[in-house]
Design a protein around this motif. Structure first.
Motif, short mmCIF file in Angstrom:
data_model
loop_
_atom_site.label_atom_id
_atom_site.label_comp_id
_atom_site.label_asym_id
_atom_site.label_seq_id
_atom_site.Cartn_x
_atom_site.Cartn_y
_atom_site.Cartn_z
N HIS A 340 64.00 125.18 76.49
CA HIS A 340 65.06 125.66 77.38
C HIS A 340 65.48 127.09 77.09
O HIS A 340 66.32 127.65 77.80
CB HIS A 340 66.28 124.70 77.32
CG HIS A 340 66.01 123.42 78.06
ND1 HIS A 340 65.26 122.41 77.53
CD2 HIS A 340 66.36 123.02 79.32
CE1 HIS A 340 65.17 121.42 78.40
NE2 HIS A 340 65.83 121.76 79.50
N GLU A 511 63.58 121.98 86.92
CA GLU A 511 64.27 122.29 85.65
C GLU A 511 63.79 123.66 85.14
O GLU A 511 64.59 124.47 84.66
CB GLU A 511 63.96 121.19 84.63
CG GLU A 511 64.90 121.18 83.45
CD GLU A 511 64.71 119.96 82.56
OE1 GLU A 511 64.04 118.99 82.99
OE2 GLU A 511 65.23 119.98 81.43
N ILE A 515 66.06 126.99 84.50
CA ILE A 515 66.08 127.73 83.22
C ILE A 515 65.90 129.22 83.50
O ILE A 515 66.62 130.06 82.96
CB ILE A 515 64.97 127.21 82.28
CG1 ILE A 515 65.30 125.80 81.82
CG2 ILE A 515 64.80 128.13 81.07
CD1 ILE A 515 64.16 125.09 81.13
N PHE A 520 70.71 126.91 82.20
CA PHE A 520 70.82 126.08 80.99
C PHE A 520 71.40 126.85 79.81
O PHE A 520 71.64 126.28 78.75
CB PHE A 520 69.45 125.49 80.61
CG PHE A 520 69.10 124.28 81.41
CD1 PHE A 520 69.45 123.01 80.96
CD2 PHE A 520 68.44 124.39 82.62
CE1 PHE A 520 69.14 121.88 81.70
CE2 PHE A 520 68.12 123.27 83.36
CZ PHE A 520 68.47 122.01 82.91
#
Ligand code: HEM
Length: 546
Positions: A340, A511, A515, A520
């Motif tokens: 991340h 996701e 990022i 995140f």
């Protein structure tokens, strides 16, 4: 007529007795509540109403699986380093609590009754509250957890890393997305089997052919941890609950007890097997040494006595509970953060490429963990520790940001004069606890960016760099984690070997896009805690060979 009068006056007397008892009960209850809220020595500290009245509040917190995160929120909500989380329990996040309660610790601040719930039939080194008993047991064990011991056992770690590498290689070839968290968990359990009991649990290999069978072989340690945390949180009832809860016909409860019994049975089986293997061998010198064997052979310095079988089982049980979930959850979280924070991952990989030669193709017998003519199984503990300073900072930052041993580490104040912590006086008898997560997220200590995964904070910022000695992820002092070196070396070996050989990518494209947008940044992953924390969801990744 007379008898009618008599029975009516008996009835009246009964009613008035019942009312008097009822009134007395209500008065006592109100008195108790008033005392707890306004006159108790801990009344001035902020905390939820129900927590100041009853330990059941903490039981409920553990059952929510969010205990450390709620506690951290409470510190933030009250803007206070002290939160009253039980009638006699205070959670502290000031720095001076660490040297005082933990590094000096000892007889003045022993573990509280909370830990009684963690033992099996007899207390193990983790749950022991008697300081003398604990220090003797710890002496029996400490050699088995030293760096030199880990180095002696390194070939067994290598054997298991080899299996993991070959499983991941197959997944790279197939292009299939997979749950990295699960693979790391299986690896860690097998390694613990090798180090503690001279025998891998064989879960990695089983998973290749029988996924369900492998999952069923995983020791259900979370079940035991949750049971122990919830019953330990209510010390006045711990014994009663231990005795009667197994009889309650509730599916969830049954599962927890079944899990605990399975772990206990596994521990007993390992002890029996090792004792059997050692029989007839005078000092076990021709046997492979492992943590349990060293304990079987240990003798009392004065009496020469050996540990009883139930003591050995209690310790073996403790190794399974304390040594598996903790290490694998920590490694999964490290991978989560690196995935991340792509810039950090790039730096880690650049360091690996610069400092370590490629491992090469494995063409030897992977099961034996042998280095083949062209390849090696894994980087050694020595090279991983000595040549990867940036990866080490990442490991440390992972421990700070998302420590996994998140139950409040509670210590009883024994000195008649009490103790002063954070400028406040706490009387004898108070239970003072540090919850790693809450402590590691005190903005007064770690700064307003305490939720950011920032390994550089350990070298660039003088204010935090010097604070490494206060990190509480392994505890500190005489009760600090005995498996610390085993866990740390395992994590460094594993991370360096996997990241040098493979390029991991989160499987979910949405996701990855989030990022890239920075969504995140500064967000802690959602975790659950049974006293020990873990990512709440799988860590789904794709992988390719580098
Ligand atoms: C990343 C992995 C690990 C973490 C974060 C961790 C964390 C901790 C912490 C915080 C404590 C102190 C608890 C307290 O003060 O109440 C502890 C104690 C302990 N841990 Fe670990 N642990 C890890 C791995 C292991 C391993 C691999 C083993 C053994 C195989 C182990 C065995 C123990 C034992 C026996 C104790 C009790 C020590 C004593 O009271 O003397 N741990 N651990």
């Amino acid at each position: 007529m007379g008898s009618v009068l008599l029975s009516s006056s008996i009835a009246e007397a009964r009613v008035s007795l019942a009312s008097i008892t009822g009134i007395a009960f209500v008065v006592a209850l109100v008195g108790y509540i008033i005392y707890q809220r306004w006159f108790h020595p801990l009344a001035k500290y902020p905390g939820p109403f129900w927590a100041s009245i009853t330990d059941v509040w903490q039981v409920r917190e553990f059952l929510s699986l969010q205990q450390p995160y709620h506690l951290t929120d409470l510190h933030e909500k009250y803007n206070s380093p002290f939160v009253r989380y039980g009638p006699d329990k205070i959670s502290v996040t000031t720095e001076d609590a660490i040297p005082l309660l933990f590094q000096k610790g000892g007889r003045h601040y022993p573990k509280t009754e909370f830990y009684d719930a963690y033992g099996a039939k007899t207390p193990n080194v983790f749950g022991m509250r008697d300081v003398g008993m604990h220090s003797l047991r710890r002496r029996h064990m400490s050699h088995s957890f030293s760096l030199s011991y880990v180095k002696d056992m390194e070939q067994h770690l290598d054997t298991n890393i080899c299996i993991l590498r070959s499983i991941i290689s197959e997944l790279a070839d197939s292009g299939e997305a997979f749950n990295l968290k699960k693979l790391l968990h299986y690896y860690v359990i097998d390694v613990l089997g090798e180090l503690a009991f001279s025998q891998s649990f064989g879960i990695q290999e089983l998973a290749r052919v029988d996924a369900k069978g492998a999952a069923a072989r995983v020791p259900p340690v979370a079940e035991h941890s949750l049971l122990a945390a919830t019953t330990g949180a209510w010390p006045a009832m711990t014994r009663t609950l231990k005795q009667w809860l197994p009889l309650v016909p509730h599916k969830g409860l049954r599962d927890l007890f079944e899990g605990r019994n399975k772990c206990a049975a596994l521990a007993a089986e390992c002890v029996q097997r090792r004792i059997g293997e050692l029989k007839g061998k005078k000092d076990g010198s021709d046997q492979r040494k492992d943590i349990l064997t060293n304990l079987i052979l240990a003798t009392h310095p004065e009496t020469g006595e050996r540990l009883s079988q139930s003591d050995l089982e209690a310790e073996a049980f403790g190794f399974i509970i304390a040594g598996t979930h903790t290490t694998s959850a920590t490694t999964s979280l490290l991978m989560y953060h690196l995935l991340h924070y792509p810039e950090t991952m790039r730096k880690v990989v650049a360091e690996l490429d610069e400092k370590l030669p490629p491992l090469g193709e494995m063409v030897g017998d992977e099961k034996e963990g042998q280095n083949s003519s062209t390849g090696r199984a894994a980087y050694s503990v020595t090279e991983a520790e000595a040549s990867l300073p940036y990866l080490k900072l990442c490991v440390r930052e992972n421990f700070r940001l998302t420590p996994v041993f998140t139950m409040p580490l509670a210590r009883r104040v024994m000195a008649p004069e009490g103790v002063v912590v954070g400028g406040q006086h706490f009387p004898q008898g108070t239970s003072l606890a540090v919850c790693n997560h809450a402590f590691h997220h005190n903005p007064e200590i770690w700064g307003p960016d305490h939720n950011v995964f920032d390994p550089e904070r350990w070298e660039d910022r003088a204010d935090t760099a010097g604070r490494a000695r206060y990190l509480m992820h392994f505890g500190l002092g005489s009760r600090q984690c005995i498996g610390k070196t085993v866990a740390q070396t395992n994590i460094m070996k594993l991370a360096s070997t996997l990241l040098r050989e493979f390029d991991f990518q989160l499987a979910d494209p949405a996701e990855r896009a989030a990022i890239d947008k920075g969504d995140f940044y500064g967000k802690i992953p959602h975790m659950v805690s049974v006293g020990i924390s873990d990512l709440s969801s799988p860590l789904m990744v794709n992988v390719r060979k580098r």
